[in-house]
Design an enzyme around this catalytic site. Structure first.
Site, PDB file in Angstrom:
ATOM      1  CG  ASP A  11      -0.353   0.240   2.529  1.00  0.00           C
ATOM      2  OD1 ASP A  11       0.891   0.332   2.605  1.00  0.00           O
ATOM      3  OD2 ASP A  11      -1.099   0.346   3.525  1.00  0.00           O
ATOM      4  CB  CYS A  68       0.760  -2.445   4.738  1.00  0.00           C
ATOM      5  SG  CYS A  68       0.566  -3.408   6.245  1.00  0.00           S
ATOM      6  CB  THR A  70       2.296  -2.584  10.949  1.00  0.00           C
ATOM      7  OG1 THR A  70       1.066  -3.070  10.373  1.00  0.00           O
ATOM      8  CG2 THR A  70       2.053  -1.264  11.670  1.00  0.00           C
ATOM      9  CG  HIS A 101       9.930 -23.877  12.235  1.00  0.00           C
ATOM     10  ND1 HIS A 101       9.837 -23.810  13.613  1.00  0.00           N
ATOM     11  CD2 HIS A 101      11.185 -24.318  11.977  1.00  0.00           C
ATOM     12  CE1 HIS A 101      10.979 -24.194  14.162  1.00  0.00           C
ATOM     13  NE2 HIS A 101      11.822 -24.502  13.183  1.00  0.00           N
ATOM     14  CG  HIS A 136       8.395 -27.866  10.649  1.00  0.00           C
ATOM     15  ND1 HIS A 136       8.127 -27.321  11.887  1.00  0.00           N
ATOM     16  CD2 HIS A 136       9.742 -27.991  10.578  1.00  0.00           C
ATOM     17  CE1 HIS A 136       9.264 -27.112  12.531  1.00  0.00           C
ATOM     18  NE2 HIS A 136      10.258 -27.510  11.759  1.00  0.00           N
TER      19      HIS A 136
HETATM   20  C1  RB5 Z   1      -1.934   2.835   6.596  1.00  0.00           C
HETATM   21  O1  RB5 Z   1      -1.980   4.053   7.288  1.00  0.00           O
HETATM   22  C2  RB5 Z   1      -1.713   1.679   7.559  1.00  0.00           C
HETATM   23  O2  RB5 Z   1      -2.813   1.520   8.395  1.00  0.00           O
HETATM   24  C3  RB5 Z   1      -1.430   0.407   6.799  1.00  0.00           C
HETATM   25  O3  RB5 Z   1      -0.340   0.602   5.964  1.00  0.00           O
HETATM   26  C4  RB5 Z   1      -1.068  -0.827   7.621  1.00  0.00           C
HETATM   27  O4  RB5 Z   1      -0.057  -0.536   8.528  1.00  0.00           O
HETATM   28  C5  RB5 Z   1      -2.176  -1.573   8.196  1.00  0.00           C
HETATM   29  O5  RB5 Z   1      -1.980  -2.662   8.775  1.00  0.00           O
END
Ligand code: RB5
Length: 144
Positions: A11, A68, A70, A101, A136
């Site tokens: 994203d 993304c 996180t 694993h 596994h």
């Molecule tokens: C975008 O602001 C953020 O929420 C997205 O990139 C991600 O971290 C969601 O899990």
């Protein structure tokens, strides 16, 4: 193995790290199947997690990278698809264990939580570490 196409998607929050990892993949000799996004303009991570999952499901690629902010949201999105095992990794150890694993076929990273050098090291480990199989196997089979 170079010439193999590695799918990559992110994203907006993962866009900059995706671009870094694309360069790294090319330097390693891989073809890259980039499914977007193409800028830092706000988009929705589920769309890109789904796109990467579909590329694996339909055989355009056998493994890839999703990013993304996180790594959490895009991993959740990808893991809703049968046959997808997306591993959210923060370091070389989790990238290695995700392969050994869990036979992970997608590496999920956070563009806001993982620095580029760590991400590159995770990428290399993810691509070069084989699945251990053995004990596994029945566990991974149960994921299906
Ligand atoms: C975008 O602001 C953020 O929420 C997205 O990139 C991600 O971290 C969601 O899990």
């Amino acid at each position: 193995m170079p010439s193999e196409a590695i799918v990559i998607a992110s994203d907006h929050a993962g866009y900059e790290l995706k671009e870094v990892l694309k360069q790294e993949l090319t330097a390693m000799g891989y073809q890259v199947l980039d499914l977007g996004t193409g800028s830092t303009e706000s988009v929705d991570y589920p769309d890109f997690g789904r796109a990467a999952a579909e590329a694996i499901a339909d055989g355009r690629s056998s493994r890839g990278i999703i990013v993304c902010g996180t790594g959490i949201g895009i991993a959740i999105a990808a893991n809703r698809h049968p046959g997808i095992r997306a591993a959210l990794c923060h370091d070389v150890e989790t990238a290695r264990l995700g392969r050994e694993h869990n036979d992970a076929n997608l590496l999920a990273l956070g563009g806001r939580t993982t620095d580029p050098e760590t991400a590159k090291a995770c990428l290399k480990t993810f691509l070069e570490t084989p699945y251990d199989g053995g004990r596994h196997e029945p566990r991974v089979a149960k994921l299906a």
